[in-house]
Every structure is written in structure tokens, then in C-alpha cells.
Design a protein around this motif. Structure first.
Motif, mmCIF file in Angstrom:
data_model
loop_
_atom_site.group_PDB
_atom_site.id
_atom_site.type_symbol
_atom_site.label_atom_id
_atom_site.label_comp_id
_atom_site.label_asym_id
_atom_site.label_seq_id
_atom_site.Cartn_x
_atom_site.Cartn_y
_atom_site.Cartn_z
ATOM 1 N N MET A 1 0.812 -1.228 -0.112
ATOM 2 C CA MET A 1 0.153 0.057 0.104
ATOM 3 C C MET A 1 0.824 1.198 0.120
ATOM 4 N N LYS A 2 0.651 2.183 -0.787
ATOM 5 C CA LYS A 2 1.317 3.350 -1.079
ATOM 6 C C LYS A 2 0.329 4.629 -0.592
ATOM 7 N N LEU A 3 0.694 5.452 0.359
ATOM 8 C CA LEU A 3 0.066 6.504 1.207
ATOM 9 C C LEU A 3 0.843 7.579 1.052
ATOM 10 N N ASN A 4 0.271 8.773 0.677
ATOM 11 C CA ASN A 4 0.678 10.073 0.639
ATOM 12 C C ASN A 4 0.353 10.948 1.829
ATOM 13 N N ILE A 5 1.403 11.481 2.603
ATOM 14 C CA ILE A 5 1.191 12.153 3.848
ATOM 15 C C ILE A 5 1.454 13.504 3.530
ATOM 16 N N ILE A 6 0.334 14.135 3.763
ATOM 17 C CA ILE A 6 0.290 15.811 3.768
ATOM 18 C C ILE A 6 0.899 16.471 4.928
ATOM 19 N N ILE A 7 2.098 17.217 4.863
ATOM 20 C CA ILE A 7 2.813 17.730 6.163
ATOM 21 C C ILE A 7 3.052 19.051 5.933
ATOM 22 N N SER A 8 2.951 20.018 6.980
ATOM 23 C CA SER A 8 3.110 21.380 6.758
ATOM 24 C C SER A 8 4.538 21.551 6.595
ATOM 25 N N ASP A 14 11.778 21.479 9.839
ATOM 26 C CA ASP A 14 12.273 20.798 11.220
ATOM 27 C C ASP A 14 12.782 19.469 10.911
ATOM 28 N N LEU A 15 11.819 18.610 10.337
ATOM 29 C CA LEU A 15 12.360 17.299 9.977
ATOM 30 C C LEU A 15 13.752 16.968 9.267
ATOM 31 N N ILE A 16 14.008 17.554 8.151
ATOM 32 C CA ILE A 16 15.235 18.042 7.591
ATOM 33 C C ILE A 16 16.252 18.505 7.965
ATOM 34 N N SER A 17 16.095 19.454 8.702
ATOM 35 C CA SER A 17 17.083 20.577 9.437
ATOM 36 C C SER A 17 17.548 19.968 10.495
ATOM 37 N N LYS A 18 16.725 19.277 11.475
ATOM 38 C CA LYS A 18 17.389 18.742 12.711
ATOM 39 C C LYS A 18 17.538 17.231 12.569
ATOM 40 N N ASN A 19 17.276 16.714 11.592
ATOM 41 C CA ASN A 19 17.797 15.331 11.100
ATOM 42 C C ASN A 19 17.386 14.249 12.256
ATOM 43 N N ARG A 20 16.106 14.571 12.890
ATOM 44 C CA ARG A 20 15.521 13.592 13.879
ATOM 45 C C ARG A 20 13.996 13.488 13.652
ATOM 46 N N ARG A 21 13.485 12.390 14.323
ATOM 47 C CA ARG A 21 12.186 12.328 13.913
ATOM 48 C C ARG A 21 11.259 13.137 15.029
ATOM 49 N N ILE A 22 9.983 13.495 14.305
ATOM 50 C CA ILE A 22 8.913 14.309 14.942
ATOM 51 C C ILE A 22 8.091 13.664 15.324
ATOM 52 N N GLN A 23 7.290 13.715 16.493
ATOM 53 C CA GLN A 23 6.042 12.727 16.739
ATOM 54 C C GLN A 23 4.896 13.886 16.470
ATOM 55 N N GLY A 24 3.763 12.670 16.049
ATOM 56 C CA GLY A 24 2.693 13.203 15.631
ATOM 57 C C GLY A 24 1.482 12.090 15.577
ATOM 58 N N THR A 25 0.485 12.671 14.870
ATOM 59 C CA THR A 25 -0.702 11.996 14.462
ATOM 60 C C THR A 25 -1.020 11.973 13.292
ATOM 61 N N ILE A 26 -1.013 10.771 12.546
ATOM 62 C CA ILE A 26 -1.542 10.578 11.227
ATOM 63 C C ILE A 26 -3.075 10.413 11.102
ATOM 64 N N GLY A 27 -3.662 11.300 10.431
ATOM 65 C CA GLY A 27 -5.248 11.064 10.182
ATOM 66 C C GLY A 27 -5.427 10.942 8.704
ATOM 67 N N LEU A 28 -6.224 9.597 8.471
ATOM 68 C CA LEU A 28 -6.588 9.295 6.994
ATOM 69 C C LEU A 28 -7.627 10.264 6.711
ATOM 70 N N SER A 30 -8.444 9.819 3.133
ATOM 71 C CA SER A 30 -9.032 8.807 2.136
ATOM 72 C C SER A 30 -7.966 7.685 2.191
ATOM 73 N N MET A 31 -8.325 6.706 1.400
ATOM 74 C CA MET A 31 -7.771 5.356 1.472
ATOM 75 C C MET A 31 -6.212 5.267 0.981
ATOM 76 N N LYS A 32 -6.103 6.621 0.294
ATOM 77 C CA LYS A 32 -4.667 6.964 -0.095
ATOM 78 C C LYS A 32 -3.988 7.841 0.175
ATOM 79 N N GLU A 33 -4.368 8.795 1.304
ATOM 80 C CA GLU A 33 -4.137 10.256 1.405
ATOM 81 C C GLU A 33 -4.454 10.289 3.079
ATOM 82 N N ALA A 34 -3.037 11.042 3.399
ATOM 83 C CA ALA A 34 -3.462 11.139 5.090
ATOM 84 C C ALA A 34 -2.762 12.577 5.343
#
Length: 106
Positions: A1-8, A14-28, A30-34
């Protein structure tokens, strides 16, 4: 399954510059987008007057504003009674807090 995630944009930066994970919630959406909603962390800086003592099953800490006692007792420990642990370790914690308050007043 391939899922596209929309992120601000700010979260992505922050994700790219700090090179560490960020915590959050993924909300679907549709069946292929979150969408991704970042958890905001309200971390207060540690007080400069922070003192603590480790206990057998927890820890007691004190600052000028607060006192905190945490205990975590595994009930499957052999030869241990949880109520006795609570009583004994809260007595140790109480003595620690009393001594720290006495030191502050002198």
C-alpha cells in the motif's frame, strides 16, 4: 500500500534540518491520503533549584514550587508487598523533602 502524507512546510523543515524524528498523529483523509498533525511539546526548562533522590521503586523531586513522588512497583516481584513499599518509600521521600526544606531555610 502506498500512502501520501500531507505535512506542513514548517514541520517538514524541522524534520530535514534537525535530522531527527518528530512525533505526531496521522489522520486518514482517504484510502491513499493522510494528514500529519505534530504533537506540540510544552517542555519547560528544568528549574535551577531542582533536587531529587532515587528510591528503590521510584523517585522524589523537589523545587521551590513543587514536590513530586513517583513509584512504580511491579506486583510480580518476589517477596514484595506493594503496600509496604509505598509506606517505606514514602517515608524516605518525606524525610528527603523535610531535609531539603530545612536546608533552604538556613
Amino acid at each position: 500500500m502506498k500512502l501520501n502524507i500531507i505535512i506542513s512546510d514548517a514541520d517538514y523543515r524541522d524534520l530535514i534540518s534537525k535530522n531527527r524524528r518528530i512525533q505526531g498523529t496521522i489522520g486518514l483523509t482517504s484510502m491513499k491520503e493522510a494528514t500529519f498533525n505534530r504533537h506540540r511539546q510544552a517542555r519547560r526548562p528544568q528549574a535551577s533549584d531542582y533536587r531529587f533522590r532515587k528510591l528503590t521503586h521510584g523517585r522524589v523531586s523537589i523545587t521551590n514550587e513543587r514536590v513530586r513522588l513517583t513509584l512504580n512497583i511491579d506486583r510480580s516481584e518476589s517477596d514484595i508487598c506493594a503496600s509496604d513499599c509505598i509506606e517505606n518509600e514514602s517515608t524516605l521521600a518525606s524525610d528527603f523533602v523535610f531535609n531539603e526544606i530545612e536546608l533552604d531555610e538556613t
